[in-house]
Design a protein around this motif. Structure first.
Motif, PDB file in Angstrom:
ATOM      1  N   MET A   1       0.844  -1.183   0.000  1.00 24.38           N
ATOM      2  CA  MET A   1       0.000   0.000   0.000  1.00 24.38           C
ATOM      3  C   MET A   1       0.890   1.248   0.000  1.00 24.38           C
ATOM      4  N   PRO A   2       0.480   2.261  -0.756  1.00 25.64           N
ATOM      5  CA  PRO A   2       1.252   3.498  -0.736  1.00 25.64           C
ATOM      6  C   PRO A   2       1.118   4.213   0.607  1.00 25.64           C
ATOM      7  N   HIS A   3       2.073   5.069   0.871  1.00 24.35           N
ATOM      8  CA  HIS A   3       2.066   5.880   2.084  1.00 24.35           C
ATOM      9  C   HIS A   3       0.798   6.745   2.122  1.00 24.35           C
ATOM     10  N   VAL A   4       0.296   7.051   3.284  1.00 24.98           N
ATOM     11  CA  VAL A   4      -0.939   7.816   3.453  1.00 24.98           C
ATOM     12  C   VAL A   4      -0.840   9.206   2.826  1.00 24.98           C
ATOM     13  N   ALA A   5       0.344   9.749   2.658  1.00 28.01           N
ATOM     14  CA  ALA A   5       0.508  11.091   2.089  1.00 28.01           C
ATOM     15  C   ALA A   5       0.583  11.078   0.564  1.00 28.01           C
ATOM     16  N   PHE A   6       0.656   9.901  -0.050  1.00 28.18           N
ATOM     17  CA  PHE A   6       0.854   9.827  -1.498  1.00 28.18           C
ATOM     18  C   PHE A   6      -0.366  10.301  -2.276  1.00 28.18           C
ATOM     19  N   HIS A   7      -0.168  11.273  -3.142  1.00 22.38           N
ATOM     20  CA  HIS A   7      -1.144  11.772  -4.119  1.00 22.38           C
ATOM     21  C   HIS A   7      -2.498  12.109  -3.492  1.00 22.38           C
ATOM     22  N   ARG A   8      -2.473  12.971  -2.501  1.00 23.05           N
ATOM     23  CA  ARG A   8      -3.702  13.425  -1.845  1.00 23.05           C
ATOM     24  C   ARG A   8      -4.119  14.774  -2.401  1.00 23.05           C
ATOM     25  N   GLN A   9      -5.401  14.967  -2.650  1.00 21.89           N
ATOM     26  CA  GLN A   9      -5.908  16.258  -3.080  1.00 21.89           C
ATOM     27  C   GLN A   9      -6.694  16.962  -1.975  1.00 21.89           C
ATOM     28  N   ILE A  10      -6.936  16.262  -0.860  1.00 23.10           N
ATOM     29  CA  ILE A  10      -7.686  16.852   0.253  1.00 23.10           C
ATOM     30  C   ILE A  10      -7.006  16.477   1.568  1.00 23.10           C
ATOM     31  N   GLY A  11      -7.393  17.134   2.617  1.00 26.42           N
ATOM     32  CA  GLY A  11      -6.927  16.773   3.952  1.00 26.42           C
ATOM     33  C   GLY A  11      -5.569  17.346   4.303  1.00 26.42           C
ATOM     34  N   GLU A  12      -5.007  16.836   5.371  1.00 26.06           N
ATOM     35  CA  GLU A  12      -3.770  17.391   5.910  1.00 26.06           C
ATOM     36  C   GLU A  12      -2.558  17.192   5.006  1.00 26.06           C
ATOM     37  N   PHE A  13      -2.627  16.259   4.044  1.00 24.09           N
ATOM     38  CA  PHE A  13      -1.498  16.015   3.155  1.00 24.09           C
ATOM     39  C   PHE A  13      -1.664  16.684   1.792  1.00 24.09           C
TER      40      PHE A  13
ATOM     41  N   LEU B   1       9.018  15.066  -1.369  1.00 24.70           N
ATOM     42  CA  LEU B   1       9.611  15.541  -2.611  1.00 24.70           C
ATOM     43  C   LEU B   1       9.300  17.017  -2.804  1.00 24.70           C
ATOM     44  N   ASP B   2      10.197  17.719  -3.508  1.00 25.89           N
ATOM     45  CA  ASP B   2       9.854  19.080  -3.908  1.00 25.89           C
ATOM     46  C   ASP B   2       9.035  18.997  -5.196  1.00 25.89           C
ATOM     47  N   ASP B   3       8.484  20.120  -5.626  1.00 25.45           N
ATOM     48  CA  ASP B   3       7.583  20.112  -6.782  1.00 25.45           C
ATOM     49  C   ASP B   3       8.252  19.590  -8.051  1.00 25.45           C
ATOM     50  N   SER B   4       9.505  19.961  -8.280  1.00 19.30           N
ATOM     51  CA  SER B   4      10.172  19.516  -9.509  1.00 19.30           C
ATOM     52  C   SER B   4      10.426  18.006  -9.482  1.00 19.30           C
ATOM     53  N   ALA B   5      10.793  17.464  -8.329  1.00 22.63           N
ATOM     54  CA  ALA B   5      11.008  16.010  -8.220  1.00 22.63           C
ATOM     55  C   ALA B   5       9.684  15.266  -8.416  1.00 22.63           C
ATOM     56  N   TRP B   6       8.590  15.791  -7.860  1.00 21.49           N
ATOM     57  CA  TRP B   6       7.274  15.173  -8.041  1.00 21.49           C
ATOM     58  C   TRP B   6       6.903  15.142  -9.527  1.00 21.49           C
ATOM     59  N   GLU B   7       7.070  16.289 -10.223  1.00 19.83           N
ATOM     60  CA  GLU B   7       6.720  16.372 -11.638  1.00 19.83           C
ATOM     61  C   GLU B   7       7.547  15.392 -12.476  1.00 19.83           C
ATOM     62  N   LYS B   8       8.815  15.221 -12.131  1.00 18.49           N
ATOM     63  CA  LYS B   8       9.683  14.297 -12.878  1.00 18.49           C
ATOM     64  C   LYS B   8       9.280  12.840 -12.681  1.00 18.49           C
ATOM     65  N   ARG B   9       8.815  12.492 -11.482  1.00 21.38           N
ATOM     66  CA  ARG B   9       8.616  11.084 -11.140  1.00 21.38           C
ATOM     67  C   ARG B   9       7.165  10.626 -11.071  1.00 21.38           C
ATOM     68  N   LYS B  10       6.195  11.545 -11.095  1.00 11.62           N
ATOM     69  CA  LYS B  10       4.791  11.156 -10.897  1.00 11.62           C
ATOM     70  C   LYS B  10       4.296  10.172 -11.959  1.00 11.62           C
ATOM     71  N   ASP B  11       4.811  10.272 -13.184  1.00 10.87           N
ATOM     72  CA  ASP B  11       4.366   9.359 -14.237  1.00 10.87           C
ATOM     73  C   ASP B  11       4.805   7.917 -14.001  1.00 10.87           C
ATOM     74  N   GLN B  12       5.792   7.723 -13.147  1.00 10.07           N
ATOM     75  CA  GLN B  12       6.200   6.360 -12.770  1.00 10.07           C
ATOM     76  C   GLN B  12       5.171   5.716 -11.848  1.00 10.07           C
ATOM     77  N   TRP B  13       4.412   6.544 -11.133  1.00  7.14           N
ATOM     78  CA  TRP B  13       3.512   6.033 -10.095  1.00  7.14           C
ATOM     79  C   TRP B  13       2.040   6.124 -10.435  1.00  7.14           C
ATOM     80  N   LEU B  14       1.652   7.091 -11.248  1.00  5.41           N
ATOM     81  CA  LEU B  14       0.240   7.336 -11.522  1.00  5.41           C
ATOM     82  C   LEU B  14      -0.120   6.920 -12.945  1.00  5.41           C
TER      83      LEU B  14
END
Length: 85
Positions: A1-13, A25-38
């Protein structure tokens, strides 16, 4: 299971960019790697192509298995629902 903070659009994360393992991750690292996960748009298009409607008695969509026995032991080609034309 992914970490509770992974790809949240609502809530504390909501404002936190995190990998499935919970690595912050910082925003640039997220943008570079998100396609590997989503899923990509191509993944969504592939799934949409699978989800085609089948309304002929005795026929089943390619993404589900036909039942071994119909409802109330009726045959698989029994017209359970009448579609008005």
């Amino acid at each position: 299971m992914p970490h509770v903070a992974f790809h949240r659009q609502i809530g504390e994360f909501k404002a936190v960019a995190a990998s499935p393992a919970g690595e912050l991750l910082d925003d640039s690292a997220w943008e570079k790697r998100k396609d590997q996960w989503l899923p990509s748009k191509d993944d969504g298009d592939f799934i949409a192509d699978l989800m085609t409607a089948v309304s002929e008695p005795g026929k089943f969509a390619g993404w589900i298995s036909p039942p071994k026995v119909g409802i109330d032991n009726k045959p698989g080609d029994f017209e359970y629902v009448k579609i008005a034309e």
